[in-house]
Design an enzyme around this catalytic site. Structure first.
Site, PDB file in Angstrom:
ATOM      1  N   ARG A  49       5.821 -12.564   9.698  1.00 59.81           N
ATOM      2  CA  ARG A  49       6.496 -11.298   9.425  1.00 59.81           C
ATOM      3  C   ARG A  49       7.910 -11.342   9.979  1.00 59.81           C
ATOM      4  O   ARG A  49       8.184 -12.080  10.920  1.00 59.81           O
ATOM      5  CB  ARG A  49       5.786 -10.147  10.141  1.00 59.81           C
ATOM      6  CG  ARG A  49       4.472  -9.747   9.581  1.00 59.81           C
ATOM      7  CD  ARG A  49       3.811  -8.743  10.514  1.00 59.81           C
ATOM      8  NE  ARG A  49       4.239  -7.380  10.241  1.00 59.81           N
ATOM      9  CZ  ARG A  49       3.537  -6.532   9.489  1.00 59.81           C
ATOM     10  NH1 ARG A  49       2.396  -6.905   8.956  1.00 59.81           N
ATOM     11  NH2 ARG A  49       3.954  -5.302   9.295  1.00 59.81           N
ATOM     12  N   GLU A  79       0.874  -1.163   0.000  1.00 56.63           N
ATOM     13  CA  GLU A  79       0.000   0.000   0.000  1.00 56.63           C
ATOM     14  C   GLU A  79       0.923   1.227   0.000  1.00 56.63           C
ATOM     15  O   GLU A  79       1.827   1.310   0.838  1.00 56.63           O
ATOM     16  CB  GLU A  79      -0.872   0.003   1.261  1.00 56.63           C
ATOM     17  CG  GLU A  79      -1.869   1.135   1.200  1.00 56.63           C
ATOM     18  CD  GLU A  79      -2.771   1.266   2.426  1.00 56.63           C
ATOM     19  OE1 GLU A  79      -2.755   0.373   3.293  1.00 56.63           O
ATOM     20  OE2 GLU A  79      -3.473   2.292   2.485  1.00 56.63           O
ATOM     21  N   LYS A 128       4.948   0.383   9.569  1.00 53.65           N
ATOM     22  CA  LYS A 128       4.876   1.643   8.831  1.00 53.65           C
ATOM     23  C   LYS A 128       4.368   2.773   9.726  1.00 53.65           C
ATOM     24  O   LYS A 128       4.834   3.895   9.627  1.00 53.65           O
ATOM     25  CB  LYS A 128       3.910   1.496   7.672  1.00 53.65           C
ATOM     26  CG  LYS A 128       4.408   0.664   6.543  1.00 53.65           C
ATOM     27  CD  LYS A 128       3.336   0.744   5.485  1.00 53.65           C
ATOM     28  CE  LYS A 128       3.626  -0.095   4.290  1.00 53.65           C
ATOM     29  NZ  LYS A 128       2.477  -0.040   3.379  1.00 53.65           N
TER      30      LYS A 128
END
Ligand code: ATP
Ligand code: MG
Length: 582
Positions: A279, A54, A289
């Site tokens: 992750r 994104e 982020k």
């Protein structure tokens, strides 16, 4: 979505491979096994993956892991890899991030060919599919506010209940949805929701929102849309449109998978398979982020590409190579359980690569003047120095030697502690590529008592670094010629956070209070050998005995600026040696 760090196990990360580099194709992990199985059973007859960022921030090293898996799986099975922006939220997304992400993925070496896509280019198709679900009685327009939606949804322990709009007719929903698109209603006043099961044990299936009203300008579609699709609705459609076979993503999407499958099944369109992996978490830094944005906005760092940041642009500026990052990703492999990888492993992979490729040079970070009293005034010798002992093809260069030199302050002690073999009064050492020198006297600052100049004598017979009489010295120091060396600024970096887990703060305290005051130290009075005069931004060197450094983009001819990429000391290699016993 952010990964909670609290209950994450700390795993001993993989040991460095024997002989350094991990080479060849990665061993079959659970994802590659699943893909191989799908090819065997005929579920798919080809492999096509994607990396779907994104564009709401810069990429970090965790994304490098995802890219390594997405792109690596495609490569290993002779398949294709897409780069696709999952740009469905105009309020957080920006063109700047799109551009930075493209640059970073390209830098890492992942090849998407001509397959760069934007989810926003599929908005019309998604809209048509949404109408189809309404017509099938599988979606409805809901007038509840977001608070009411949460209220009706229930909790992990209590089921949700049907809202008042769930039974709205197909005609009414269709009409309202079209008017939502046409811009008739204000933000937040209505949503389109999937009609699944308000009592499902999986909260994601309790009539999730598919579209919301958002009068916002999108970086790609401008003002064309005022309704925007939610991630869960959009993502499977994007994968389906692109013919993705394996939609690889991190573990937090595991309980979204039933929803991913439900939408595709209801529409009866091509159905990719979603597989989740853990992750990456790294010690001493944050890979979220939201937190990286917070660091930038709070001014704790100098932008996303601050060399202390775990962003790919920060690591690049710091001097990391794509090869080191790729090798790190190979080493940590693909796993199903969350763990925290020690930063020392990343640095180890970096050193391995830099050791092979970096030319050696001499630089003095904290200069101490040395005068060689018996060296002829005005004489300059060009001494031959090896560029890279790891790479004989890189040859040699000339380094000027003269009567006045600089050595490292640390390399002199007036009163040497036990075991200190470097320079001290009466002691002899070797100057690299040059001569043996002996210290005869120290001049000190009368106010501080600090040594400001050493007086030495050299042994002319020891040119090149060995004495014909077989005399031994215990230390070899780096140096630069005072008159020939160039001034430079050197920026030293340390971990951005003092704690392994930056979230480890007392109740109520800000995680940013764990930022290390030593994370950046700027040295303004360094001296480097003259061969570095034209060093271009991004060039990497080993400063002998000090570490690996690279030229910062701030560097200018006459005002060189270097970043310390990493020191020479390898804590990872030590940890690994300890683990394997004596
Ligand atoms: P958000 O906090 O907004 O969810 P994100 O880091 O997941 O951020 P995306 O742009 O959705 O951001 O990430 C793109 C892809 O990278 C996703 O498929 C995600 O699974 C993967 N990814 C993100 N962070 C990591 C990480 N730390 N380790 C491995 N993969 C990651
Ligand atoms: Mg995400």
């Amino acid at each position: 979505m952010e990964e909670p760090r609290k209950d994450v196990r700390k795993e001993p990360a993989p040991r460095p491979a024997e002989g350094g580099e991990a080479s060849g194709p990665a061993p079959l992990d659970f994802i590659r096994e699943a893909v191989a199985e799908d090819l065997r059973t005929g579920r798919f007859d080809r492999v096509h993956t994607r990396f779907p960022p994104e564009p709401n921030a810069y990429l970090h090293i965790g994304h490098a892991k995802a890219i390594s898996i997405d792109c690596g799986v495609a490569q290993d099975f002779g398949g294709l890899f897409n780069l696709r922006f999952d740009d469905t939220n105009p309020t957080k997304e920006e063109q700047e991030y799109v551009d930075a992400i493209i640059e970073d993925v390209r830098w890492l070496g992942a090849d998407w060919g001509d397959r760069l896509f934007f989810a926003s280019d599929y908005f019309e198709q998604m809209y048509q599919w949404a109408e189809e679900l309404i017509r099938k009685g599988k979606a409805y327009v809901c007038d509840l506010s977001s608070d009411q939606v949460s209220e009706y949804r229930g909790t992990l322990t209590s089921p949700g209940k049907d809202g008042p709009y769930r039974s709205r007719s197909v005609e009414e929903s269709l009409d309202l949805f079209r008017r939502m698109r046409a811009g008739e209603f204000p933000d937040g006043s209505r949503t389109l929701r999937a009609k699944i099961d308000m009592a499902s044990p999986n909260l994601n299936l309790r009539d999730p929102v598919m579209y919301r009203i958002l009068h916002a300008t999108h970086h790609n579609t401008g003002d064309k849309w005022c309704i925007y699709p939610m991630y869960d609705w959009a993502h499977g459609l994007e994968d389906s449109i692109e013919g993705i076979t394996h939609s690889l993503c991190s573990l937090e999407y595991e309980n979204h998978r039933p929803l991913y499958d439900w939408f595709l099944d209801q529409l009866g369109i091509y159905h990719p398979r979603q597989i989740e992996f853990a992750r990456l978490n790294l010690t001493h830094t944050v890979l979220s982020k939201r937190r990286l944005l917070e660091l930038v906005h709070a001014g704790c760092v100098n932008g996303f590409d601050d060399p202390r940041m775990p962003t790919l642009s920060g690591l690049r500026r710091r001097g990391y190579t794509p090869e080191a990052i790729r090798n790190f990703c190979k080493r940590i492999g693909v796993n199903k359980y969350d763990s925290i990888v020690d930063m020392a492993l990343l640095e180890h992979c970096l050193r391995e690569d830099l050791n092979k490729r970096s030319p050696r040079v001499m630089a003095v970070l904290r200069p101490l003047r040395v005068v060689i009293d018996n060296y002829p005034e005005g004489q300059v010798e060009e001494l031959e120095a090896v560029n890279n002992p790891e790479d004989p093809a890189s040859g040699t260069r000339k380094v000027p030697f003269s009567r006045e030199l600089y050595i490292e302050r640390d390399d002199f002690r007036e009163v040497p502690p036990k075991g200190y073999f470097r320079l001290s009064p009466g002691k002899e050492v070797r100057l690299r590529y040059a001569y043996f020198v002996k210290c005869d006297g120290v001049m000190k600052d009368p106010r501080t008592g600090e040594p400001v100049e050493l007086h030495c004598t050299y042994d002319p017979a020891s040119r090149g670094g060995d004495s014909p009489d077989g005399r031994k010295v215990k230390a070899t120091l780096h140096w630069v010629s005072a008159a020939h060396s160039l001034p430079a600024e050197v920026r030293l970096y340390d971990h951005l956070f003092t704690k392994e887990d930056p979230s480890d703060v007392p109740e109520g305290a800000d995680w940013k209070s764990n930022i290390s005051p030593r994370s950046l130290e700027v040295l303004k009075d360094c001296r480097v050998e003259p061969s570095l005069a034209g060093a271009a931004a991004g060039s990497r060197y080993q400063f002998e005995r000090l570490g690996y450094f690279c030229v910062d983009p701030d560097s200018r001819p006459g005002a060189l600026v270097f970043n310390r990429t990493v020191t020479l000391k390898d804590t990872w290699a030590k940890m690994a040696a300890r683990a394997s016993g004596p």
